[in-house]
Design a protein around this motif. Structure first.
Motif, mmCIF file in Angstrom:
data_model
loop_
_atom_site.group_PDB
_atom_site.id
_atom_site.type_symbol
_atom_site.label_atom_id
_atom_site.label_comp_id
_atom_site.label_asym_id
_atom_site.label_seq_id
_atom_site.Cartn_x
_atom_site.Cartn_y
_atom_site.Cartn_z
ATOM 1 N N SER A 208 0.834 -1.200 0.000
ATOM 2 C CA SER A 208 0.000 0.000 0.000
ATOM 3 C C SER A 208 0.867 1.247 0.000
ATOM 4 O O SER A 208 2.027 1.209 0.429
ATOM 5 C CB SER A 208 -0.914 0.006 1.232
ATOM 6 O OG SER A 208 -1.712 -1.162 1.261
ATOM 7 N N VAL A 234 -8.249 0.121 -1.845
ATOM 8 C CA VAL A 234 -9.139 -0.529 -2.799
ATOM 9 C C VAL A 234 -10.495 0.170 -2.762
ATOM 10 O O VAL A 234 -11.091 0.322 -1.698
ATOM 11 C CB VAL A 234 -9.311 -2.031 -2.481
ATOM 12 C CG1 VAL A 234 -10.336 -2.664 -3.403
ATOM 13 C CG2 VAL A 234 -7.974 -2.755 -2.587
ATOM 14 N N GLU A 260 -7.573 -9.938 3.602
ATOM 15 C CA GLU A 260 -6.367 -9.118 3.681
ATOM 16 C C GLU A 260 -5.330 -9.592 2.670
ATOM 17 O O GLU A 260 -4.647 -8.788 2.032
ATOM 18 C CB GLU A 260 -5.774 -9.187 5.097
ATOM 19 C CG GLU A 260 -6.665 -8.606 6.189
ATOM 20 C CD GLU A 260 -6.804 -7.096 6.077
ATOM 21 O OE1 GLU A 260 -5.935 -6.463 5.451
ATOM 22 O OE2 GLU A 260 -7.789 -6.547 6.586
ATOM 23 N N ILE A 263 -6.229 -8.437 -0.845
ATOM 24 C CA ILE A 263 -5.963 -7.004 -1.014
ATOM 25 C C ILE A 263 -4.471 -6.767 -1.224
ATOM 26 O O ILE A 263 -4.053 -5.958 -2.064
ATOM 27 C CB ILE A 263 -6.483 -6.218 0.200
ATOM 28 C CG1 ILE A 263 -8.020 -6.214 0.212
ATOM 29 C CG2 ILE A 263 -5.959 -4.785 0.190
ATOM 30 C CD1 ILE A 263 -8.629 -5.552 1.417
ATOM 31 N N CYS A 267 -2.673 -4.939 -4.425
ATOM 32 C CA CYS A 267 -1.768 -3.796 -4.267
ATOM 33 C C CYS A 267 -0.381 -4.111 -4.819
ATOM 34 O O CYS A 267 0.282 -3.244 -5.395
ATOM 35 C CB CYS A 267 -1.669 -3.409 -2.791
ATOM 36 S SG CYS A 267 -3.178 -2.698 -2.110
#
Length: 279
Positions: A208, A234, A260, A263, A267
């Motif tokens: 991120s 997101v 998680e 995601i 990323c």
């Protein structure tokens, strides 16, 4: 179950963005900042075999030699690093194999394992029930790895060993520096071998955006509808029928419940598109 909180929610905004690209090329390549080209599978298989052999042999050689660890009943190698080697030298793109997960996951689990085992050792009843100590150590370490966003499955064995292995119990607190040395060395070997024909790591801290980049990403993101929401970089869009990934945004249907790990994968792919390696 999807966890909406990790330590990253608090500290990512204070961490600096990646600076690896500013380093000399040989150092930047060693730290995972370089471009790659497709190669035949057999070259990757050879790399995996050589890297796994070198990584495990290095750990065994260090602790088999006459060092301070030999005076504290250290084994030739901590068994959990066999599993760590598979992740670090084979699945190098997986979030579970990144340096943060290896280092923090192993160290946190080792501290938890030793501390709980020491508590059980304070009484005769506790010493008779090390099975409970081991189970509790794995449970607590797994929870802490989730909170600190550094899940590394082999670390579960590192938390368990102080309770079930008499040799590890005899090491006492020396088990912790052995874990630190082992984690650093296996990541070091992965940085050398994983950057010959592939790229390791995919990121150092988080896929991120960090620090000021968080605000920059928000300013260049595509317009969102009033009903959209955002979660860890997101954007969730009601009624969207596909997942859209670009250098400036990740758009996902609101109805899709992402974990998680999923995601992190999205990323990571976004940062691959951007080019520079995230810290």
């Amino acid at each position: 179950m999807v966890f909406k909180f990790t330590i990253d929610n608090v500290i990512n905004q204070y961490l600096p963005s990646n600076q690896v690209s500013r380093l000399p090329k040989p150092i930047a390549r060693f730290l995972g900042k370089h471009s790659t080209r497709p190669v035949a599978d057999y070259w990757i298989w050879i790399e995996i075999c050589v890297a796994s052999f070198c990584g495990i042999a290095l750990l065994e050689g260090v602790f088999k030699s006459h060092t301070v660890f030999q005076n504290h009943n250290a084994p030739m190698i901590i068994a959990s690093y066999g599993a760590s080697a598979i992740l670090c030298f084979n699945a190098i793109g997986a979030p579970l194999a990144q340096p943060r997960n290896v280092l923090m996951g192993q160290i946190i689990s080792s501290i938890v394992g030793v501390c709980i085992q020491k508590l059980f050792s304070l009484s005769e009843g506790g010493r008779a029930n090390y099975w409970a100590s081991g189970a509790l150590s794995v449970g607590v370490s797994s929870t802490l790895m989730s909170i600190f966003n550094c899940v590394h499955p082999p670390a579960g064995a590192s938390a368990l060993l102080p309770s079930i292995d008499e040799q590890i119990r005899d090491m006492s607190w020396w088990y912790l520096p052995m874990q630190i040395v082992s984690s650093v060395l296996i990541v070091f070997v992965a940085l050398i071998t994983g950057n010959i024909i592939r790229t390791y790591p995919s990121y150092w801290w988080s896929p991120s955006p960090l620090g000021k980049n968080q605000g920059q990403q928000e300013s260049v993101e595509e317009p969102k509808s009033d009903t959209s929401s955002e979660r860890e970089g997101v954007t969730l869009i009601p009624g969207l029928k596909s997942i859209e990934l670009s250098t400036t945004s990740i758009l996902v249907p609101e109805e899709v419940d992402l974990s998680e790990l999923e995601i992190e994968w999205l990323c990571t792919l976004q940062n691959r598109l951007k080019g520079p390696l995230p810290v």
